[in-house]
Every structure is written in structure tokens, then in C-alpha cells.
Design an enzyme around this catalytic site. Structure first.
Site, mmCIF file in Angstrom:
data_model
loop_
_atom_site.group_PDB
_atom_site.id
_atom_site.type_symbol
_atom_site.label_atom_id
_atom_site.label_comp_id
_atom_site.label_asym_id
_atom_site.label_seq_id
_atom_site.Cartn_x
_atom_site.Cartn_y
_atom_site.Cartn_z
ATOM 1 C CE LYS B 80 -8.630 36.834 36.970
ATOM 2 N NZ LYS B 80 -8.617 37.130 38.435
ATOM 3 C CB SER B 155 -6.418 34.179 39.727
ATOM 4 O OG SER B 155 -7.264 35.300 39.959
ATOM 5 C CB SER B 179 -6.612 37.466 42.091
ATOM 6 O OG SER B 179 -6.620 36.147 42.569
#
Lengths: 485, 492
Positions: B80, B155, B179
């Protein structure tokens, strides 16, 4: 309105700790240096970086708390203090809020009117900011073209000491700061150099007519860069507020800047901001829980503090208060003096006189600290012994000290090299005495006539002929024998 | 043989060990896969093709020299874009960090590199991890590989979509309120949020420090355990990291769950907004756990359900308001000039932050303000304590708590962007575990009978009981067979 006023002063003192590394990272702590060379992701507040507390800084803070008679918290926490400023890398400062490391202590301050006890509200640990350098204009932010940031100082461990408003004059404030500085110096936790900013003093000053219940407006005074400035600034500020009250004006609550040059304070911020720092517990850190055993260990290792040292110097060395104050002002000076006394073995007052007089004079002129001086305690002791033994005169000794100060040589060596050793052998001096009498018949006659005051002149003449090496007592005796029936 | 891009990390490691394939071939196959599918999935923010190939070459050299760094040496991993990577752009999905090149590696990155895992791409995310759909990325919206008109969740949507689409075998995400787990659920893969403090946060760009926790997104439970073993364990650079070595999670992962007590969260199953198809699949999952020997019971988490979202959306924005204060244009990232420093900072932040980030910074600033602290932030902290206590009581009776991960399957792009509250409810079942600091996993439990989209089962365990949680998830996954079958892969 009554004409008598009383002053209330509370002090906030910031102390940069002299730890090897910064508060939350391993960058070295040092003064100055090329800008932004002592930085890392943590103290620059780079994305993703996290703080890890410096255990030594916590220990130093506890040491300070103990020396100031504080209670050491069993649980202390860090908070974030939020405000935007370009020299603050994260735009929040990691500080302590409602759980400081040390609370409720006091300092007994020696003053001319006896001992003043000043309460210590709290001692807490935080991180220092970087430094803004304003380019162009006067160097202050208002008229500068742009600002540069140096983050070398950012993250230096900073201890904040907050006093109770127990101080009632500029002189008391000066004495308090002086005592506090001496305590911090003894603890070895900070350089305590006000000029370099490792000890920073802010004062809250309010003046009110005697007997009035309400405190006057609190005025914060900043930028006092020496102990002397603390006295000057607060004296000025006290008078300024008193004059305003006399004119029937109320001083406004504001922050004022002390100007070293003019000796005056001036308003820093025209508008009074009500800052909301939005403190909240620092989620990147866990609470500090100093164990009782650790605190006791730190307490056991506390060095002798100035008050105790003063008492000991007065008692053990039979020194007057003025000497004690000078000789205990810093632990280094005290240690130096004690080593010299030990090496000397005679009357401590003799050493005290040489240290506080001639040696400090040389240090001041050269702008050198005693610890950096080439003169050693043993060297001074040897010098004073030479004087005691009559081998050199007191006057010559001053010259020898200067030479020791300049070169670091031993006094014996200097005396030998310069041929300074006093001549007290009568046979060796006889020739010079005869010459002096022959060359100054008038003076000799006066002495013969009973005018003994003139002997001094003849002694001087003999001294000159021997390059100052003659022992004046012996010369005096020889002249008397020759001239006085 | 299954195509390389569909192999899990452990399978790739076996193939490398067997000499069936080289690390460079793996890297090449993954890059080809990215070329094929990422233009439509849009999971990758910054492709690191050169770095990946270079790392893979180094891995092959180590293998030839018999100097492997770990059993997974040569198996690429994606990150990420919230993990800082030295020399590789790291943006946290924000304009304010566009083009920012960090000078250091996050601990997670460092440890994975030390284990020989080639770095495979920086993956898309909601800006500063604020969002549940990856639509808040300042750069692009990632699509759900199962239906390109739908979101992958967020996310960590880029990480989830990349793993689900076969772009990387596994990836790191971060979970603050769900997330990792919610996107894992929405794209049909495994996602683990470890106990707070198990994985170092050093070098993970902070959103809400007391909640943020890194974790793996993987195709199967074993891979998740392996990635946690590689990067978990105490880090002296993170003061909140738990002392001790990385947890040993692979040992006994296949020991079964005979006699394990599983608590079904009564309130979650009755929650308004729980989609019919999700309920159906999750109830199937409960029965399957029972069939595998678990004892099912009911637990109650009323405070978590009723007040979890409120507490979360006060605490996280409050911490974020301080964490994001450093993006001021002074030292790095975007700078929009102004006549003085205040104007410069204001303009920089106005231009650099997206709407959701601004909303949360304002929310957080407000809730910390003098006069409001007690009513908002202070109260949220008290609710957080109650939630912890509620879990502690529940765990007196059960070993693992089970629930749906997300109340719905993947929603359509744009469906919730206009209504922040609807978006926040995506986290309804996931915010409680981070508030309580507990480990939780989302494991696929099949496709919804309503829309044929993946459904995730959430398992929550007591602090540091990752092994029990993973053992449960593993037993379930193996019996279900979804992950290992073509049915478990998106039609892409």
C-alpha cells in the site's frame, strides 16, 4: 490609590538537557554546526517516522525533580501540543500536560534578606524546536524577506521548570535563577548557558497596589539572555507597571521582549491570541512509569548540591560568604578549588584569594573557563608555597601565574628559567648594598642621621641592582647594620 | 499447472524451491499480468518494474549461491502506498505528497527486503487511508476485479484488488477501522489486522496512530500467517510495538478447531443494513465451523455496534488532525506559495488535501478544541474503554468471535461518495476490533447468492491470539475450498 505596590513574579525556565542524543531519535545533541546536519526522519517529522523516548533524558528530568524537592510521578504521560510554526517539524510539540514527571517541589534561595523559599509547580520534559533564521531587514521576522529553517536543535530534550508566583522582586528573581542554574550545573544535566539558549527564562510579572486582592495583569517577559538581564529586565518591567498604575492606567496582559541594548521591554504581540493547543495524549508513546527502585537509585547518585556545598565550604575552609559564593558558583570551580587546597595543605583562604583574585582576573581577560585553563590546581598550590617559603615575592608570583596561565608550565620551572629565585644570602648581597650606599651618599647620610624612612629608597636601589631577586627583608637588615649605629 | 499469477506466495515459494521457475520468471509473469489487467483494475499507483526485476535477479543469485534469506526469498510483495520506500515515490494517495521520495524504508519494507521479497509496486489507497472505497485516492479510483463498475473497498483497495486480480501474490495494507478486512471481504481474499503493536508502525504514514496497524492481504490464510512471521515482532523504532520476537503462526495452523468456542455477535446479525446475501453466506459459514467441531454460542457487543462508529469517527480524526499537521509545504511535498508562511501553508493544504481529508482534519480539530474536548474526544475515549471491557467479557465465554466483515458486498463506484455517513457505515462491523486493539481477520466465505460477489467472514480473537484466529480461519478455508478453486478467482 495607595502609593505602595507589590510585585508578583512567576518564572518558567527551559533547560536544554546535555544528553548525547536527542529526545526521540539518536541524532547527537550539540550547539551550532552546519544547518540541518544533525537531523533524521524522526526529528525532521518526515512521513511515517515515530518517536522513541530517550531514557537518559527521563533520568535527567527525574534528577532535576529530586534536586528541586519534587514528588516524582509514578505514571507520567506525553501529550501533543498543537500549533503551526515553521520551525516545528510536526506542527505539534511532544510535551507533557496533566501528567508531568515531577510536581510540587521547592528551592531555598539565598538572598541578602535571608533564605527565600520558592515553590516549584512542576518539572516536565518536552522536545525543543528548530531555529528560524530571518533573512533581510533587521533580522526579526516582521521586516525580513524570507526565513530559513535549521532543524539541528529540533528534538533536543528540553525540561520546563515552572515556579510558583513566590517571587516579589527583580533581585529575588535574579537570585532564584542564579541558584537554579547552580543546581542544574551541579547535576551535570545541562550546559546552562543562557547566551547559547541552553537555559531560557521567561517571567510573568504583575504589579498591584498593596492590599488589593486581585493580581494585576500578567505580563510575560521574554528574551532575557543572562542572569544579569533577568535582574535588569524585571526591574525595568516592575517600574514600568508601577508607573502606569500611578498614572491610573492598568497594564495590559501581553508578551514583552527585553532589549539587552536599551535595557527596556517592548510589546511583542499587539493582539493577544488565546492559543488553543488542543492537547491530547500522544498516541505514539506509552506512559512513563519510573519504578521506585530506579528513582531511589537516581536519588542515591545525586551529587552535592550548591546549598550543601556552601555550608561545607564555610565550615571546612573557614571562608567568608563572598568567597564561598564565588567558589561554589559552579561544580567545576568548586572541584578545582578543593583540589588546589588539598595540594596546598595550608590555609585555604590563601588559595581562595589567589583563585578569586588573580586567577579569575586572568580568566575574565582571556574569556576562558577555569576548566579550560592551563593552570592546574597543583600548579597554583606550588606557586603559593613558593611565596610562603619566601623564595619569590608576592609580586613576582603574579608574573609567574601569568606565565603559567599562558604556557601551562610549572611554577618552579618558570622561576628557574627567569632566574627569579630570591637571593637571601647575606654574602651574596653585600656587594650590591655597598654599591647602593656609595651611589646614593645623600640618602645614606639621611639614614645615618636617623631618618629611617629613607631606608626603603635604598632597599629599592639594591633590588634594582639585583634584578628584583634580592630578598627585601635581608637587604633591609644589611642596610641597617651598615648605616644605623 | 495454474498460471503463475494465480499462485499464492507459499505455492510460489514451493515452485521456486522445486526449480520449476525462477524469481525473474515470476516477476516477469506478474509484470505481464499487470500490463494486461491493471489498465482496467487500476490498483497500482507507482509501478516498480525495474526494482522488481532487479530484486528478483538478486534473489535468483542468492538461490544459486545457496544463500537464501528466507523460505519466501524471491516471492514478490506489493505495498500500500502508505509504507515509505527509500528511493521510490510514496504518496499516501495524496496530492500533498505527489512525487515525494522518502529517504528511508518502513520497518515492514526493511524486514520483507531482509527476507528476500522483491518489491512489487506501490498500491492505490484512499488518501491518507481515509475511506472505504479507494475513491478518495487523489490519483484514481481502483476497480473491483469481480465487477469493474464496483469499488474494491478501502482504504487498502489497491492492495486488495492487486492480490485479487493476480498482479501480486500478496500485499501489505493497513487497517485503522477496517481498511484491510473490508476490502479483503469485497474482493474475496484474506485480510488480517493483527493485535495493535504486533507489526511496527515505523515508516507507515500515520492516519490515526492509536488504531493504525499493518497487516497482510493474501490469497489464503497460510500466506497471511507467513507474511506476519516475516515482518512482525518488536521494533525498537516504534515505542508502541509489543516486546518479543515475531509470533510463530504457521506452527499448528492446521491443528483443527475441535472444541473451539465461537461466539456469534447477536447484535451484528440483527443490524439494519446487513444485506440478505451476506447474512446467508455468513450463516452458512457458522454452520460449517460447527461441522468442523466448534461450539457455537452467542455473544453481545451492543456498545460496539451502537457507539463504535461514533467513537471511531471522533478518535481517528482527532489523531489525524495532528498527524497531518506536518504537511505544511515547509520541508517536503507540495508547496503553493503565498505572501507569508500562513498564506503559504493554507494554500498548500487547500490544494494538497482532498475533501474527505479536510473533513476529518476539521472534525478532529473541532473535537479537540477547548470546551469540546470532554464532550467529544474525552467521551469517545471512555466509549473505547467500554468497548474493550465488552470484548473482555465476551472472551470469558468464547475463544473467537465471528461476524460478517462488511454489511454488504462491493458497492458501485460513486454510490456512497455523496453521503459520507453511508460510507462510514461500511465499517460498522470492523471498527470495534481496532478500538479494542484486537486481532481480526476477514476470510472469504463464498459468493453472495444475490449478486455473486464475494462475502467475507470476520473472526476476532483476544489480544495476541493470532494463532487461534488463523487456525480457525485456516480450518474454515480448507473445508470451504473457495480460495483454492477457480470459483475463488475473479472473472478477469
Amino acid at each position: 490609590m495607595s502609593d505602595a505596590f507589590e510585585t508578583t513574579i512567576g518564572l518558567e525556565i527551559h533547560v536544554e538537557l546535555a544528553t548525547a542524543s536527542k529526545m526521540f531519535c539518536s541524532c547527537p545533541v550539540a550547539f551550532g554546526g552546519e544547518p540541518n546536519t544533525r537531523t533524521c526522519p524522526v526529528c525532521l517529522g518526515l512521513p511515517g517516522a515515530l518517536p522513541v523516548p530517550n531514557r537518559k533524558a527521563v533520568e535527567y528530568t527525574i534528577r532535576i525533580g529530586l534536586a528541586l524537592n519534587c514528588r516524582i510521578a509514578e505514571r507520567a504521560g506525553f501529550h501533543r501540543k498543537n500549533y503551526f510554526y515553521p520551525d516545528m517539524p510536526k506542527n505539534y510539540q511532544i510535551s507533557q500536560y496533566d501528567e508531568p514527571l515531577c510536581v510540587r517541589g521547592h528551592v531555598d534561595v539565598p538572598t541578602e534578606d535571608g533564605v527565600l523559599r520558592v515553590g516549584i509547580t512542576r518539572v516536565h520534559l518536552e522536545e525543543d524546536t528548530g531555529k528560524s533564521v530571518h533573512v533581510g531587514g533587521s533580522g526579526r521576522i516582521a521586516d525580513s524577506d524570507r526565513s530559513l529553517e535549521d532543524f539541528n536543535r529540533a528534538g533536543t530534550p528540553l525540561v520546563e521548570i515552572v515556579s510558583e508566583p513566590d517571587i516579589h522582586s527583580a533581585e529575588q528573581a535574579r537570585a532564584f535563577v542564579s541558584e537554579l542554574r547552580a543546581i542544574l550545573a551541579s547535576l551535570g544535566v545541562s550546559d546552562v548557558r543562557m547566551e547559547e539558549g541552553s537555559l531560557r527564562v521567561d517571567a510573568n510579572v504583575s504589579v498591584r497596589p498593596v492590599g488589593e486582592g486581585e493580581h494585576g495583569a500578567k505580563v510575560e517577559v521574554k528574551n532575557m539572555n543572562s542572569i544579569r538581564s533577568v535582574g535588569r529586565a524585571l526591574q525595568y518591567e516592575e517600574a514600568r507597571q508601577r508607573d502606569a498604575l500611578r498614572r491610573g492606567e492598568m497594564p495590559t496582559q501581553e508578551t514583552r521582549h527585553f532589549d539587552e541594548r536599551t535595557g527596556r521591554t517592548s510589546a511583542m504581540r499587539t493582539k493577544e491570541f488565546a492559543f488553543d493547543y488542543r492537547y491530547f495524549p500522544e498516541p505514539d508513546l506509552v506512559p512513563l512509569t519510573p519504578s521506585r527502585a530506579w528513582v531511589e537509585e537516581i536519588a542515591a547518585r545525586l551529587p552535592e548540591l550548591p546549598a550543601a556545598r556552601r555550608a561545607r565550604f564555610a565550615a571546612d575552609y573557614a571562608l567568608p560568604a563572598a568567597d564561598v559564593a564565588v567558589l561554589t558558583a559552579s561544580p567545576e570551580v568548586a572541584r578545582w578549588f578543593e583540589e588546589a587546597v588539598a595540594a596546598y595543605g595550608g590555609e585555604p583562604k590563601r588559595i581562595a584569594n589567589w583563585v578569586t583574585g588573580d586567577l579569575f582576573g586572568l580568566l575574565n581577560d582571556a574569556g576562558v573557563e577555569l576548566t579550560e585553563a592551563k593552570v592546574t590546581p597543583a600548579g597554583l598550590a606550588a606557586l603559593v608555597r613558593l611565596v610562603d617559603a619566601g623564595r619569590i615575592s608576592g609580586k613576582q608570583a603574579k608574573g609567574v601565574l601569568q606565565a603559567m596561565f599562558d604556557s601551562g608550565a610549572e611554577p618552579e620551572a618558570i622561576v628557574a628559567e627567569r632566574g627569579l629565585e630570591q637571593v637571601s644570602d647575606e654574602a651574596a648581597l653585600q656587594g650590591a648594598v655597598d654599591e647602593a650606599i656609595a651611589a646614593n651618599p645623600d640618602a645614606a647620610d639621611k639614614v645615618r642621621a636617623g631618618n629611617l624612612n629613607t631606608i626603603g629608597f635604598l632597599v629599592g636601589q639594591v633590588m634594582r641592582r639585583t634584578g628584583g631577586r634580592a630578598d627585601p627583608r635581608v637587604v633591609n637588615e644589611l642596610l641597617r647594620r651598615k648605616l644605623v649605629p | 499447472m495454474t498460471e503463475l499469477h494465480w499462485l499464492g506466495a507459499t505455492e510460489l515459494a514451493s515452485a521456486l524451491d522445486a526449480g520449476e521457475v525462477s524469481a525473474q520468471e515470476v516477476a516477469g509473469a506478474l509484470l505481464q499480468r499487470a500490463d494486461e489487467v491493471d489498465p482496467s483494475v487500476r490498483a497500482v499507483l507507482t509501478r516498480t518494474d525495474e526494482r522488481l526485476l532487479e530484486d528478483a535477479r538478486a534473489a535468483d543469485r542468492r538461490r544459486a549461491a545457496g544463500a537464501l534469506r528466507s523460505p519466501y526469498d524471491g516471492v514478490p510483495v506489493g505495498y500500500k502506498d502508505i509504507f515509505v520506500t527509500r528511493g521510490t515515490v510514496t504518496t499516501a494517495g495524496s496530492r500533498i505528497l505527489e512525487g515525494y521520495v522518502p529517504p528511508y524504508d518502513a520497518t515492514v519494507v526493511q524486514r520483507c527486503s531482509a527476507a528476500g521479497l522483491p518489491l512489487a509496486h506501490k498500491l492505490n489507497m484512499d488518501e491518507f487511508a481515509m475511506g472505504s472505497s479507494t475513491e478518495n485516492s487523489a490519483f484514481m479510483a481502483t476497480r473491483n476485479p469481480w465487477d469493474l463498475e464496483r469499488v474494491p473497498g478501502g482504504s487498502s483497495g489497491g492492495s486488495a484488488a492487486a492480490v485479487a486480480a493476480g498482479i501480486v501474490p500478496w500485499a501489505w495494507g493497513t487497517d485503522t477501522g477496517g481498511s484491510i478486512r473490508q476490502p479483503a471481504s469485497l474482493v474475496g481474499i484474506v485480510g488480517v489486522k493483527p493485535t495493535y503493536g504486533v507489526v511496527s508502525r515505523y515508516g507507515m504514514i500515520a492516519f490515526a496512530s492509536s488504531l493504525d496497524q499493518a497487516g497482510p492481504l493474501t490469497r489464503n490464510v497460510r500466506d497471511a500467517a507467513a507474511l506476519l512471521e516475516i515482518a512482525g515482532g518488536h521494533d525498537p523504532r516504534d515505542a508502541t510495538s509489543i516486546p518479543g520476537p515475531a509470533p510463530r503462526l504457521l506452527d499448528g495452523i492446521d491443528a483443527g478447531i475441535e472444541g473451539l468456542r465461537v461466539g456469534i455477535v447477536a447484535e451484528f446479525m440483527q443490524a439494519e443494513g446487513l444485506a440478505h446475501g451476506v447474512r446467508a453466506r455468513v450463516e452458512d459459514a457458522y454452520r460449517r465451523l460447527e461441522k468442523l467441531g466448534a461450539e457455537l454460542g452467542e455473544v453481545h457487543l451492543p456498545i460496539s455496534l451502537e457507539h463504535g462508529i461514533s467513537a471511531y469517527y471522533l478518535i481517528a480524526p482527532a489523531e489525524a488532525s495532528a498527524n497531518l499537521a506536518r504537511y505544511d509545504g515547509v520541508r517536503y511535498g507540495l508547496r503553493v506559495d503565498g505572501e507569508d508562511v500562513v498564506a503559504m501553508t493554507s494554500r498548500t493544504r487547500a490544494a494538497g488535501f482532498g475533501a474527505e481529508v479536510k473533513r476529518r482534519v476539521m472534525l478532529g480539530t473541532y473535537s479537540l478544541s477547548a470546551g469540546y474536548y470532554d464532550a467529544y474526544y474525552g467521551r469517545a475515549l471512555r466509549v473505547r474503554t467500554l468497548i474493550k471491557q465488552e470484548f473482555a467479557r465476551a472472551f470469558e465465554h468464547v475463544d473467537v468471535i465471528a461476524s460478517p466483515t462488511s454489511p454488504t458486498t462491493a458497492f458501485r463506484l460513486g454510490e456512497r461518495t455523496a453521503d459520507p455517513l453511508a460510507m462510514y457505515l461500511s465499517d460498522l462491523f470492523t471498527v470495534a476490533a481496532p478500538l479494542a486493539g484486537l486481532p481480526a481477520i476477514s476470510v472469504p466465505c463464498g459468493l453472495s447468492p444475490d449478486d455473486s460477489l464475494p462475502v467475507g467472514l470476520q473472526l476476532i480473537a483476544p489480544a495476541l491470539q493470532e494463532s487461534t484466529m488463523l487456525r480457525t480461519a485456516y480450518a474454515f478455508e480448507q473445508d470451504l475450498g473457495f480460495a483454492a478453486s477457480p470459483e475463488g478467482r475473479p472473472p478477469l
